[in-house]
Design a protein around this motif. Structure first.
Motif, PDB file in Angstrom:
ATOM      1  N   ALA A  18      65.085 -66.945  40.185  1.00 59.87           N
ATOM      2  CA  ALA A  18      64.291 -66.114  41.093  1.00 59.87           C
ATOM      3  C   ALA A  18      63.043 -65.569  40.396  1.00 59.87           C
ATOM      4  CB  ALA A  18      65.129 -64.974  41.647  1.00 59.87           C
ATOM      5  N   ARG A  19      63.144 -65.306  39.115  1.00 57.00           N
ATOM      6  CA  ARG A  19      61.963 -64.844  38.387  1.00 57.00           C
ATOM      7  C   ARG A  19      60.944 -65.976  38.221  1.00 57.00           C
ATOM      8  NH1 ARG A  19      66.159 -62.110  36.164  1.00 57.00           N
ATOM      9  NH2 ARG A  19      66.475 -63.471  34.380  1.00 57.00           N
ATOM     10  N   GLN A  20      61.424 -67.216  38.120  1.00 56.51           N
ATOM     11  CA  GLN A  20      60.531 -68.362  37.946  1.00 56.51           C
ATOM     12  C   GLN A  20      59.903 -68.811  39.264  1.00 56.51           C
ATOM     13  OE1 GLN A  20      63.273 -71.091  36.072  1.00 56.51           O
ATOM     14  NE2 GLN A  20      62.547 -70.548  34.023  1.00 56.51           N
ATOM     15  N   THR A  21      60.678 -68.784  40.335  1.00 54.39           N
ATOM     16  CA  THR A  21      60.180 -69.219  41.650  1.00 54.39           C
ATOM     17  C   THR A  21      60.590 -68.178  42.700  1.00 54.39           C
ATOM     18  OG1 THR A  21      62.139 -70.623  41.945  1.00 54.39           O
ATOM     19  CG2 THR A  21      60.166 -71.693  41.110  1.00 54.39           C
ATOM     20  N   LYS A  69      59.265 -66.701  45.474  1.00 46.63           N
ATOM     21  CA  LYS A  69      59.142 -66.896  46.927  1.00 46.63           C
ATOM     22  C   LYS A  69      60.254 -67.794  47.448  1.00 46.63           C
ATOM     23  CE  LYS A  69      54.185 -66.114  47.267  1.00 46.63           C
ATOM     24  NZ  LYS A  69      52.889 -66.705  47.565  1.00 46.63           N
ATOM     25  N   ARG A  70      60.487 -68.882  46.756  1.00 46.97           N
ATOM     26  CA  ARG A  70      61.530 -69.816  47.172  1.00 46.97           C
ATOM     27  C   ARG A  70      62.906 -69.175  47.061  1.00 46.97           C
ATOM     28  NH1 ARG A  70      61.484 -76.018  45.184  1.00 46.97           N
ATOM     29  NH2 ARG A  70      63.223 -76.793  46.401  1.00 46.97           N
ATOM     30  N   ALA A  71      63.159 -68.528  45.941  1.00 44.81           N
ATOM     31  CA  ALA A  71      64.476 -67.936  45.721  1.00 44.81           C
ATOM     32  C   ALA A  71      64.784 -66.839  46.733  1.00 44.81           C
ATOM     33  CB  ALA A  71      64.567 -67.394  44.299  1.00 44.81           C
ATOM     34  N   TYR A  72      63.807 -65.978  47.002  1.00 49.67           N
ATOM     35  CA  TYR A  72      64.043 -64.887  47.950  1.00 49.67           C
ATOM     36  C   TYR A  72      64.211 -65.412  49.374  1.00 49.67           C
ATOM     37  CZ  TYR A  72      63.674 -61.088  44.637  1.00 49.67           C
ATOM     38  OH  TYR A  72      63.938 -60.215  43.603  1.00 49.67           O
ATOM     39  N   ARG A  73      63.473 -66.434  49.710  1.00 46.02           N
ATOM     40  CA  ARG A  73      63.628 -67.026  51.048  1.00 46.02           C
ATOM     41  C   ARG A  73      65.011 -67.667  51.199  1.00 46.02           C
ATOM     42  NH1 ARG A  73      59.624 -71.595  53.545  1.00 46.02           N
ATOM     43  NH2 ARG A  73      60.918 -72.101  55.335  1.00 46.02           N
ATOM     44  N   LEU A  74      65.438 -68.400  50.173  1.00 47.13           N
ATOM     45  CA  LEU A  74      66.764 -69.023  50.240  1.00 47.13           C
ATOM     46  C   LEU A  74      67.871 -67.985  50.170  1.00 47.13           C
ATOM     47  CD1 LEU A  74      66.264 -72.308  48.187  1.00 47.13           C
ATOM     48  CD2 LEU A  74      66.411 -72.016  50.675  1.00 47.13           C
ATOM     49  N   ALA A  75      67.666 -66.907  49.427  1.00 54.04           N
ATOM     50  CA  ALA A  75      68.667 -65.834  49.380  1.00 54.04           C
ATOM     51  C   ALA A  75      68.828 -65.212  50.771  1.00 54.04           C
ATOM     52  CB  ALA A  75      68.272 -64.780  48.349  1.00 54.04           C
ATOM     53  N   HIS A  76      67.721 -64.982  51.447  1.00 54.05           N
ATOM     54  CA  HIS A  76      67.779 -64.444  52.812  1.00 54.05           C
ATOM     55  C   HIS A  76      68.523 -65.414  53.739  1.00 54.05           C
ATOM     56  CE1 HIS A  76      66.550 -62.176  56.330  1.00 54.05           C
ATOM     57  NE2 HIS A  76      66.135 -63.312  56.872  1.00 54.05           N
ATOM     58  N   GLN A  77      68.251 -66.691  53.576  1.00 57.21           N
ATOM     59  CA  GLN A  77      68.908 -67.708  54.395  1.00 57.21           C
ATOM     60  C   GLN A  77      70.409 -67.735  54.109  1.00 57.21           C
ATOM     61  OE1 GLN A  77      66.607 -71.284  54.873  1.00 57.21           O
ATOM     62  NE2 GLN A  77      68.414 -72.569  54.601  1.00 57.21           N
ATOM     63  N   MET A  78      70.790 -67.588  52.846  1.00 53.17           N
ATOM     64  CA  MET A  78      72.211 -67.559  52.506  1.00 53.17           C
ATOM     65  C   MET A  78      72.866 -66.325  53.123  1.00 53.17           C
ATOM     66  SD  MET A  78      74.908 -68.761  51.119  1.00 53.17           S
ATOM     67  CE  MET A  78      74.323 -70.128  50.118  1.00 53.17           C
ATOM     68  N   ASN A  89      76.665 -60.864  48.606  1.00 53.90           N
ATOM     69  CA  ASN A  89      76.824 -60.909  47.147  1.00 53.90           C
ATOM     70  C   ASN A  89      76.165 -62.154  46.573  1.00 53.90           C
ATOM     71  OD1 ASN A  89      78.458 -58.737  47.770  1.00 53.90           O
ATOM     72  ND2 ASN A  89      80.116 -59.344  46.429  1.00 53.90           N
ATOM     73  N   ALA A  90      76.349 -63.275  47.246  1.00 55.41           N
ATOM     74  CA  ALA A  90      75.733 -64.530  46.790  1.00 55.41           C
ATOM     75  C   ALA A  90      74.211 -64.388  46.779  1.00 55.41           C
ATOM     76  CB  ALA A  90      76.150 -65.685  47.691  1.00 55.41           C
ATOM     77  N   ALA A  91      73.662 -63.807  47.846  1.00 55.80           N
ATOM     78  CA  ALA A  91      72.213 -63.630  47.937  1.00 55.80           C
ATOM     79  C   ALA A  91      71.710 -62.715  46.821  1.00 55.80           C
ATOM     80  CB  ALA A  91      71.847 -63.065  49.308  1.00 55.80           C
ATOM     81  N   GLU A  92      72.451 -61.664  46.533  1.00 60.01           N
ATOM     82  CA  GLU A  92      72.040 -60.755  45.463  1.00 60.01           C
ATOM     83  C   GLU A  92      72.073 -61.473  44.114  1.00 60.01           C
ATOM     84  OE1 GLU A  92      70.408 -57.493  43.737  1.00 60.01           O
ATOM     85  OE2 GLU A  92      70.528 -58.042  45.853  1.00 60.01           O
ATOM     86  N   GLY A  93      73.085 -62.283  43.881  1.00 61.71           N
ATOM     87  CA  GLY A  93      73.143 -63.067  42.651  1.00 61.71           C
ATOM     88  C   GLY A  93      71.952 -64.005  42.525  1.00 61.71           C
ATOM     89  N   MET A  94      71.552 -64.585  43.625  1.00 57.94           N
ATOM     90  CA  MET A  94      70.379 -65.465  43.624  1.00 57.94           C
ATOM     91  C   MET A  94      69.124 -64.672  43.263  1.00 57.94           C
ATOM     92  SD  MET A  94      71.415 -67.572  47.076  1.00 57.94           S
ATOM     93  CE  MET A  94      69.887 -68.490  47.254  1.00 57.94           C
ATOM     94  N   ARG A  95      68.985 -63.488  43.852  1.00 60.06           N
ATOM     95  CA  ARG A  95      67.791 -62.659  43.612  1.00 60.06           C
ATOM     96  C   ARG A  95      67.709 -62.148  42.175  1.00 60.06           C
ATOM     97  NH1 ARG A  95      69.668 -60.134  48.478  1.00 60.06           N
ATOM     98  NH2 ARG A  95      68.644 -61.117  50.243  1.00 60.06           N
ATOM     99  N   GLN A  96      68.851 -61.994  41.526  1.00 55.23           N
ATOM    100  CA  GLN A  96      68.888 -61.442  40.168  1.00 55.23           C
ATOM    101  C   GLN A  96      68.780 -62.510  39.084  1.00 55.23           C
ATOM    102  OE1 GLN A  96      68.751 -58.186  39.544  1.00 55.23           O
ATOM    103  NE2 GLN A  96      68.634 -57.913  41.757  1.00 55.23           N
ATOM    104  N   SER A  97      68.636 -63.759  39.464  1.00 53.37           N
ATOM    105  CA  SER A  97      68.671 -64.861  38.502  1.00 53.37           C
ATOM    106  C   SER A  97      67.320 -65.129  37.847  1.00 53.37           C
ATOM    107  CB  SER A  97      69.138 -66.137  39.211  1.00 53.37           C
ATOM    108  OG  SER A  97      68.140 -66.569  40.122  1.00 53.37           O
ATOM    109  N   GLN A  98      67.370 -65.832  36.746  1.00 51.42           N
ATOM    110  CA  GLN A  98      66.144 -66.306  36.095  1.00 51.42           C
ATOM    111  C   GLN A  98      65.386 -67.237  37.040  1.00 51.42           C
ATOM    112  OE1 GLN A  98      66.727 -68.307  32.351  1.00 51.42           O
ATOM    113  NE2 GLN A  98      64.600 -68.920  32.199  1.00 51.42           N
ATOM    114  N   MET A 119      66.809 -77.682  40.828  1.00 54.79           N
ATOM    115  CA  MET A 119      67.185 -77.470  39.429  1.00 54.79           C
ATOM    116  C   MET A 119      68.209 -78.458  38.893  1.00 54.79           C
ATOM    117  SD  MET A 119      69.393 -73.959  39.745  1.00 54.79           S
ATOM    118  CE  MET A 119      68.329 -73.152  40.895  1.00 54.79           C
ATOM    119  N   GLY A 120      68.781 -79.269  39.761  1.00 50.54           N
ATOM    120  CA  GLY A 120      69.807 -80.216  39.334  1.00 50.54           C
ATOM    121  C   GLY A 120      71.190 -79.588  39.386  1.00 50.54           C
TER     122      GLY A 120
END
Length: 143
Positions: free
Chosen positions: A123-126, A128-137, A112-121, A90-91
Motif C-alpha cells: 500500500a505504501r508503494q502503490t 491508490k491501487r491498494a486503497y481502492r482494492l481494500a475498499h473493494q474487499m 480486517n483484511a482491508a485494514e491489513g491491505m492498507r497497512q502493508s508495504q 506482485m505474483g
C-alpha cells in the motif's frame, strides 16, 4: 466493471515495452502488466498479442488462486478480483506473505483484511491501487 477492465485500468494498455516503475529497468513490461523472457526493451506488440497475453495471464492467476486458496470460489466476483489483482501485480509468492490478510479473507472478516491491505508495504508503494482494492474487499462491490 469486471476483472479484465479493472486490470487494464490499473496496469494500462501499452504496445511498447516499458521498464519496471520501481527499478527503472528489468523486468520489462508490455501490454497489460505482462512480463516474461519474451518481453525485451524494444518489444512492440499488436492488440492481438496484448489480448492473448492478458487472457493467458488472467487464467494463470485465477488457477494459482484456486490452487492456493481453497476458499477462493466462495468469494463474490469483486473480492475474487482483489485477490487475483494482487496476484497479478506482485505474483503468488509475494501474495502468500499476506498471511493475516488472507486468513481474514478466508474467515470472511473483510474489514480486517482491508485494514491489513492498507497497512502493508504494498500500500505504501502503490497507495491508490491498494486503497481502492481494500475498499473493494471490505464492501464486496466494485471500486
Amino acid at each position: 466493471m469486471n476483472l479484465r477492465e479493472q486490470l487494464i485500468g490499473f496496469e494500462g494498455y501499452k504496445h511498447n515495452a516499458y521498464p519496471d516503475p520501481l527499478t527503472g529497468a528489468e523486468p520489462w513490461t508490455i501490454g497489460v502488466g505482462h512480463t516474461g523472457p519474451e518481453v525485451k526493451k524494444d518489444s512492440v506488440w499488436t492488440d492481438e498479442q496484448i489480448n492473448q497475453a492478458l487472457d493467458a495471464d488472467i487464467a494463470q492467476k485465477i488457477s494459482q488462486c484456486r490452487q492456493m486458496f481453497p476458499w477462493f470460489d466462495r468469494l463474490n466476483e469483486p473480492r475474487q478480483a482483489v485477490i487475483v489483482g494482487m496476484c497479478f501485480q506482485m505474483g503468488i509468492n509475494r501474495l502468500l506473505k499476506f498471511q493475516n490478510t488472507l486468513a481474514s479473507v478466508r474467515d470472511e472478516r473483510y474489514a480486517n483484511a482491508a485494514e491489513g491491505m492498507r497497512q502493508s508495504q504494498w500500500a505504501r508503494q502503490t497507495p491508490k491501487r491498494a486503497y481502492r482494492l481494500a475498499h473493494q474487499m471490505e464492501t464486496g462491490e466494485w471500486s
